[in-house]
Design a protein around this motif. Structure first.
Motif: not given
Length: 624
Positions: A359-363, A492-498
């Motif tokens: 999910x994080x990569x997709x975001x 970007x920031x939430x996705x990489x964090x996840x």
């Protein structure tokens, strides 16, 4: 007819067979003979040995610098006054016996410690005065140490340790009123959601000074007052071996970690200071729990009164250590009330970590380009966490598997609700604020992972919850006038964090603790007082912050900026779509000058065409 083996060959084969048999049995013979040979246990030198099945080991210890007496207390006297003896096993229960002449002390457990005094005072030892003198025990030749494993059907590996201290150091557990022995140097660990480290008050081995009113108190009473400023430093050492996905439960790692936290100097050098407790408070500390990670706790008793009275003497002289205690926050052999360490790696935890990473990569890569997918993914993440917090606090008896499955179901339901709000109610602005609040939640996690999070003001749940909520709301307010930028930054920031939090399950760094600390604060009542450390510090919430942790944090910053640039390049000028517009409009179809969150009430945007009469909007039958 078979050839006969020469007699010399028979003798040679017999000798070889006997040699192999002796070599294979050599550990047993040496250990079994230790009781008869009285093998010496040297001072302050850890000894790793093996207890054979159904046998007992016996060692002798010769105290150094016993001294002579009777003599009054003297700050320059370095003669030995007491000895601490420890025995450690990873899982087996040990029986430790320390014998000095007619004095016999016993202790039982996988981690045991005893204190043996090497003499006595002429007066009342509990209420010493300046007239009392120390008298060593007559003819102290040796201390006999016997150790065995209770019910051991096979060999058990143990670590033995003995260290002598002089009269200038506090005696660990010397003021224990409920102990069988006069001194109890052991630490008692209560492992639940958080770890509680409790121990008995230490006592002093010299006549206490008078109080401010000129009154002389007994030793333990003076320790609990301000006349003798004893304090206790709680240290923690975390083994760098193993990850949550692959915990290292080997005995070699266990004994290596124990060996680094035995002497006071080793504890200060290798451990990380967790907290300092004055003698006027309850001698207990709480620490965070990380199942599967080996942590060794040790307590150093310090005498600030003697340090202030004799500044020319090294402060290390006035320090003594309790018996260290190690824990995995889970059961290595599967016994006891704790969760089995073997069950830490399960399909549910692995699946959740992999799903979080996907999910994080997709975001991170395509969040803003596909706004509806961005909304659904962030809703799944936030509603899953919210459902987990509710279940953990309101239904604490719920099984782990059921809690995780229900949390995932709550995330899917939350995503469906947010999509319904977008599609049926046409509240694009509300959906954008919801996405931006996820960025505020991540920023709040990072803020409280800095030294700001160690402030005692956050031990109040009201203060913490109010401040965290303000940070979550502040971020959307800050960028609400630039919705396209806000959407790209959030994804970007939430996705990489996840993504990194999901990968951290397999890497074993402390990066995921940035988010887990907020969840633990909401679900664990004692976590606020157990929290310690910060990112880029010596430790972060009880875990060492090393090069891997720094690389993970810097990867989050760099990866987020890279994904932000990628999204900006791919999405170009695409604005936030409403539910009445195509979900993925191309930049050419975007109307210039149209309000970013406006709903197009005239239908889909019209293409601009070129005719022989010039450029005009709308469709024509004749194009250039």
């Amino acid at each position: 007819m078979a050839a006969r083996l020469p007699r010399s060959g028979i003798r040679g084969g017999l000798a070889l067979g006997i040699s192999v048999l002796l070599i294979s049995l050599s550990p047993t013979l040496v250990c079994a003979g230790a009781e008869l040979a009285n093998v010496e246990l040297k001072d302050a030198s850890p000894l790793l040995t093996t207890i054979p099945a159904k046998q007992t080991l016996q060692y002798v210890y010769f105290p150094p610098r016993v001294g002579r007496g009777p003599a009054p207390w003297n700050a320059s006297d370095s003669s030995s006054r007491w000895v601490r003896v420890d025995a450690y096993a990873q899982t087996a229960r040990l029986a430790l016996t320390v014998t000095m002449q007619s004095s016999v002390q016993r202790a039982h457990g996988s981690t045991v410690g005893l204190v043996q005094r090497l003499g006595s005072w002429t007066g009342d030892e509990s209420c010493l005065t300046a007239d009392d003198q120390w008298s060593p025990t007559d003819d102290i030749e040796q201390i006999t140490i016997t150790v065995s494993a209770e019910g051991n059907a096979s060999a058990v590996n143990i670590l033995l340790y003995a260290q002598a201290f002089d009269s200038r150091t506090p005696i660990p557990g010397g003021c224990c009123l409920t102990c069988v022995d006069d001194n109890d140097p052991a630490l008692r660990l209560d492992v639940q959601d958080v770890i509680t480290v409790a121990f008995s008050q230490a006592t002093i081995n010299y006549p206490p000074p008078p109080t401010q009113t000129g009154q002389y108190l007994c030793n333990c009473d003076s320790v609990a007052s301000e006349s003798v400023a004893l304090s206790y430093a709680v240290y923690r050492y975390d083994s760098p071996h193993g990850t949550p996905f692959n915990p290292d439960l080997s005995e070699s790692v266990y004994f290596e970690a124990i060996g680094m936290m035995l002497a006071p100097a080793d504890i200060v050098r290798n451990g990380v200071l967790h907290s300092t407790i004055p003698s006027t408070q309850i001698t207990a500390a709480t620490a965070s729990s990380h199942p599967g990670q080996l942590a060794v706790y040790a307590v150093v008793a310090m005498d600030a009164y003697l340090e202030s009275q004799y500044p020319k003497i090294s402060p290390a002289i006035f320090r003594a250590a309790y018996t260290a205690h190690a824990t995995y926050a889970c059961s290595v052999d599967g016994s006891g009330p704790l969760q089995s360490c073997a069950s830490l790696v399960n399909p549910i935890s692995t699946g959740l970590s992999v799903g979080c990473a996907i999910v994080g990569l997709y975001l991170a890569l395509t969040g803003h380009r596909y706004f509806l997918g961005e909304l659904a993914c962030i809703a799944v993440l936030l509603f899953t966490i919210a459902t987990h917090i509710v279940l953990a606090t309101q239904f604490a008896d719920l099984a782990f598997k059921a809690r995780m499955l229900l949390s995932g179901g709550g995330g899917l339901v939350g995503a469906a609700i947010m999509l319904a709000i977008w599609r049926l109610l046409h509240w694009s602005s509300i959906c954008l604020v919801f996405i931006a609040m996820s960025l505020g939640a991540v920023v709040g996690c990072v803020v409280f992972a800095t030294p700001i999070g160690t402030w005692t003001v956050w031990q109040s749940n009201l203060n913490f919850a109010t401040s965290y909520a303000c940070i979550c709301v502040f971020v959307p307010v800050l960028l609400i006038l630039r919705p396209r930028v806000l959407s790209m930054i959030s994804s970007s920031f939430v996705g990489v964090f996840a993504l990194l939090c999901g990968l951290d399950y397999f890497i074993g760094s402390s990066f995921s603790s940035i988010a887990l600390n907020i969840i633990d604060r909401a679900t664990m009542p004692g976590f606020a007082t157990a929290y310690s450390g910060y990112i880029f510090g010596p430790d972060f919430n009880g875990q060492p912050f090393g090069a891997v942790d720094e690389a993970m944090f810097l990867s989050w910053i760099g990866g987020s900026l890279a994904c932000l640039a990628l999204q900006h390049w791919v999405t170009a000028r695409m604005n936030i779509p409403s539910s009445r517009e195509p979900l993925c409009a191309s930049p050419e179809e975007d109307e210039e000058g149209r309000p970013l969150l406006a709903i197009n009430r005239r239908g889909p945007p019209q293409r601009r065409t070129r005719t022989k009469y010039g450029t005009e909007d709308g469709y024509t039958s004749e194009t250039a």
